[in-house]
Enzyme design. Structure first.
Site, short mmCIF file in Angstrom:
data_model
loop_
_atom_site.label_atom_id
_atom_site.label_comp_id
_atom_site.label_asym_id
_atom_site.label_seq_id
_atom_site.Cartn_x
_atom_site.Cartn_y
_atom_site.Cartn_z
N CYS A 192 -19.34 -13.98 24.22
CA CYS A 192 -18.31 -14.61 25.06
C CYS A 192 -18.23 -16.12 24.86
O CYS A 192 -17.21 -16.74 25.14
CB CYS A 192 -18.58 -14.31 26.52
SG CYS A 192 -18.57 -12.55 26.84
N ASN A 211 -11.45 -8.92 30.00
CA ASN A 211 -12.40 -9.76 29.27
C ASN A 211 -12.29 -9.44 27.77
O ASN A 211 -12.76 -8.39 27.33
CB ASN A 211 -13.81 -9.47 29.81
CG ASN A 211 -14.89 -10.29 29.12
OD1 ASN A 211 -14.61 -11.00 28.14
ND2 ASN A 211 -16.11 -10.19 29.61
N HIS A 219 -14.08 -18.77 30.74
CA HIS A 219 -14.15 -17.42 30.19
C HIS A 219 -13.73 -16.44 31.28
O HIS A 219 -14.11 -16.58 32.44
CB HIS A 219 -15.60 -17.16 29.74
CG HIS A 219 -15.83 -15.74 29.32
ND1 HIS A 219 -15.06 -15.11 28.39
CD2 HIS A 219 -16.76 -14.82 29.74
CE1 HIS A 219 -15.50 -13.87 28.23
NE2 HIS A 219 -16.53 -13.67 29.03
O1 UT7 Z 1 -18.43 -11.50 29.52
C1 UT7 Z 1 -19.74 -11.09 29.38
C2 UT7 Z 1 -20.53 -11.45 30.57
N1 UT7 Z 1 -20.35 -10.46 31.57
C3 UT7 Z 1 -20.13 -10.81 32.83
O2 UT7 Z 1 -20.01 -11.96 33.14
C4 UT7 Z 1 -20.09 -9.68 33.85
C5 UT7 Z 1 -20.93 -10.02 35.04
N2 UT7 Z 1 -20.96 -8.95 36.04
C6 UT7 Z 1 -19.89 -8.59 36.78
O3 UT7 Z 1 -18.80 -9.10 36.60
C7 UT7 Z 1 -20.09 -7.59 37.89
O4 UT7 Z 1 -21.48 -7.38 38.08
C8 UT7 Z 1 -19.41 -6.22 37.62
C9 UT7 Z 1 -17.90 -6.36 37.74
C10 UT7 Z 1 -19.79 -5.68 36.25
C11 UT7 Z 1 -19.84 -5.19 38.69
O5 UT7 Z 1 -19.55 -5.69 39.98
P1 UT7 Z 1 -20.66 -5.69 41.12
O6 UT7 Z 1 -20.02 -6.21 42.33
O7 UT7 Z 1 -21.85 -6.44 40.59
O8 UT7 Z 1 -20.94 -4.16 41.29
P2 UT7 Z 1 -22.32 -3.38 41.13
O9 UT7 Z 1 -22.71 -3.30 39.70
O10 UT7 Z 1 -23.30 -3.93 42.09
O11 UT7 Z 1 -21.89 -1.94 41.60
C12 UT7 Z 1 -21.51 -1.69 42.98
C13 UT7 Z 1 -21.10 -0.25 43.09
C14 UT7 Z 1 -22.10 0.72 42.47
O12 UT7 Z 1 -22.15 1.89 43.26
P3 UT7 Z 1 -23.35 2.13 44.28
O13 UT7 Z 1 -24.60 2.10 43.47
O14 UT7 Z 1 -23.28 0.98 45.25
O15 UT7 Z 1 -23.02 3.45 44.88
C15 UT7 Z 1 -21.49 1.07 41.15
O16 UT7 Z 1 -21.88 2.32 40.68
O17 UT7 Z 1 -19.87 -0.04 42.40
C16 UT7 Z 1 -20.02 1.07 41.51
N3 UT7 Z 1 -19.13 0.88 40.38
C17 UT7 Z 1 -17.85 1.28 40.36
N4 UT7 Z 1 -17.11 1.91 41.29
C18 UT7 Z 1 -15.84 2.17 40.98
C19 UT7 Z 1 -19.42 0.29 39.19
N5 UT7 Z 1 -18.33 0.31 38.39
C20 UT7 Z 1 -17.35 0.93 39.11
C21 UT7 Z 1 -16.01 1.25 38.84
N6 UT7 Z 1 -15.29 1.86 39.80
N7 UT7 Z 1 -15.41 0.94 37.65
#
Ligand code: UT7
Length: 329
Positions: free
Chosen positions: A111, A282, A252
């Site tokens: 990135c 992204n 980014h």
């Molecule tokens: O460019 C490269 C660098 N990358 C980044 O900067 C990405 C950094 N990370 C993020 O942007 C965020 O962590 C994400 C968008 C990837 C995820 O968001 P989050 O608020 O951190 O969610 P989480 O991983 O804590 O997941 C929360 C819940 C989980 O369910 P449980 O365990 O609480 O039941 C996930 O399984 O959301 C669930 N989940 C989804 N639900 C619906 C994860 N992906 C999805 C989805 N749809 N697509």
């Protein structure tokens, strides 16, 4: 001597895929994707390679500058999804463009790849080693996405852009300052498990879906919020710039919440933050060139404006570049 961006263009594939498209494939909702990331739709090209996406941007940037491919001395392609492992996508683009006088290479900064490449290209110009450098950043993330993994496949898109770097006619314009950082401990949280020399492709690695993006979202999120905000603030401070002096933060586009945290640390209002994650997702090394190209096309940036480019991504790699815009709008 300072290097300056003298032309900028971008390209994304035609196919647009909104969040609802994913609802029929995986357990997700438009509402979850929008509130957690800010993404509404992204572009994917399920045929062709990265250079098919970058070539139109490269042609546009040459036309905009009024030069031919033969005027380019160096081509640098920032990407993690080149057409092939080798030769470089820079070499493939050189052939497609007919840039017979250019040498070049690919740069794998994920990135932050475009920022790393921009600084590298600027140093080649500033040292006199090159007169005109074409710096491209882009990724065809669809080629390494597991479309059965809801935690990653909804986040990314395909696209990229290109700039021409040349010596600035006026010392006060161009690439003013940069802060580039890396922390290899980030490998654990964001990587492509197989396909490199450590784990070459096998039937087993394909069956186990090891050739796709692996990300521990929350861990990356925490580091990104701190890393991107820190360098963006630091570059302002060490150049004695206040929020009022900055025309645009160009971050980014990985997550709207990371972008908001960076803007807030810099004290920048929302209308000074370039955001297009809603339309492109992204695109990894493509986000920043696409953003500056859109600012330029829409005449939202004018000669003399200070803009701060900032990123955070796999490696970890992160950084910030202060640019004094040098193209007449
Ligand atoms: O460019 C490269 C660098 N990358 C980044 O900067 C990405 C950094 N990370 C993020 O942007 C965020 O962590 C994400 C968008 C990837 C995820 O968001 P989050 O608020 O951190 O969610 P989480 O991983 O804590 O997941 C929360 C819940 C989980 O369910 P449980 O365990 O609480 O039941 C996930 O399984 O959301 C669930 N989940 C989804 N639900 C619906 C994860 N992906 C999805 C989805 N749809 N697509």
């Amino acid at each position: 001597m300072k290097a300056a961006i003298t032309a900028v263009a971008h390209n994304v594939p035609e196919g647009v895929y909104d969040n609802v498209w994913f609802e029929s494939k995986i357990d997700t909702t438009d509402e979850w994707i929008q509130t957690r990331t800010g993404i509404k739709e992204r572009h994917f090209a399920f045929e062709g390679g990265l250079t098919d996406i970058l070539l139109p941007a490269a042609l546009k940037v040459l036309e905009q500058r009024g030069i031919t491919a033969l005027d380019i001395d160096v081509i640098i392609v920032a990407t993690i999804t080149g057409d092939r492992v080798f030769p470089s996508s820079a070499a493939i683009l050189q052939r497609k463009l007919g840039a017979d006088n250019a040498w070049g290479f690919d740069l794998a900064g994920a990135c932050s790849g475009f920022l790393y490449a921009l600084v590298t290209g600027a140093k080649l110009v500033e040292s006199g080693a090159a007169k005109r450098v074409m710096v491209l950043g882009g990724d065809k993330m669809s080629s390494i996405l597991n479309f059965e993994d809801r935690t990653t496949c909804v986040l990314f898109g395909d696209g990229g852009g290109a700039v021409i770097l040349e010596a600035s006619e006026d010392e006060s314009y161009g690439i003013v300052d940069h802060i580039l950082r890396m922390d290899g401990k980030g490998e654990a949280y964001l990587h492509q498990p197989s396909g490199g020399s450590l784990k070459p492709p096998t039937v087993e690695s394909v069956m186990n879906r090891e050739h796709y993006v692996y990300q521990e979202g929350q861990a990356v999120f925490k580091s990104a919020v701190k890393g991107m905000a820190d360098v963006s603030f630091e570059i302002m401070e060490r150049n004695s710039l206040k929020a009022d002096d900055i025309a645009w933060l160009v971050p980014h586009q990985a997550n709207l919440r990371i972008i908001d945290a960076t803007a807030s640390r810099m004290g920048l209002p929302h209308d000074k933050v370039m955001i297009n994650i809603d339309r492109f997702g992204n695109t990894t090394a493509g986000t920043i060139p696409i953003c500056i190209s859109e600012l330029h096309i829409n005449k939202k940036v004018k000669k003399g404006d200070y803009i701060v480019l900032s990123s955070f991504g796999a490696g970890y790699t992160w950084g910030s570049i202060l640019v004094r815009w040098s193209i007449d709008s």
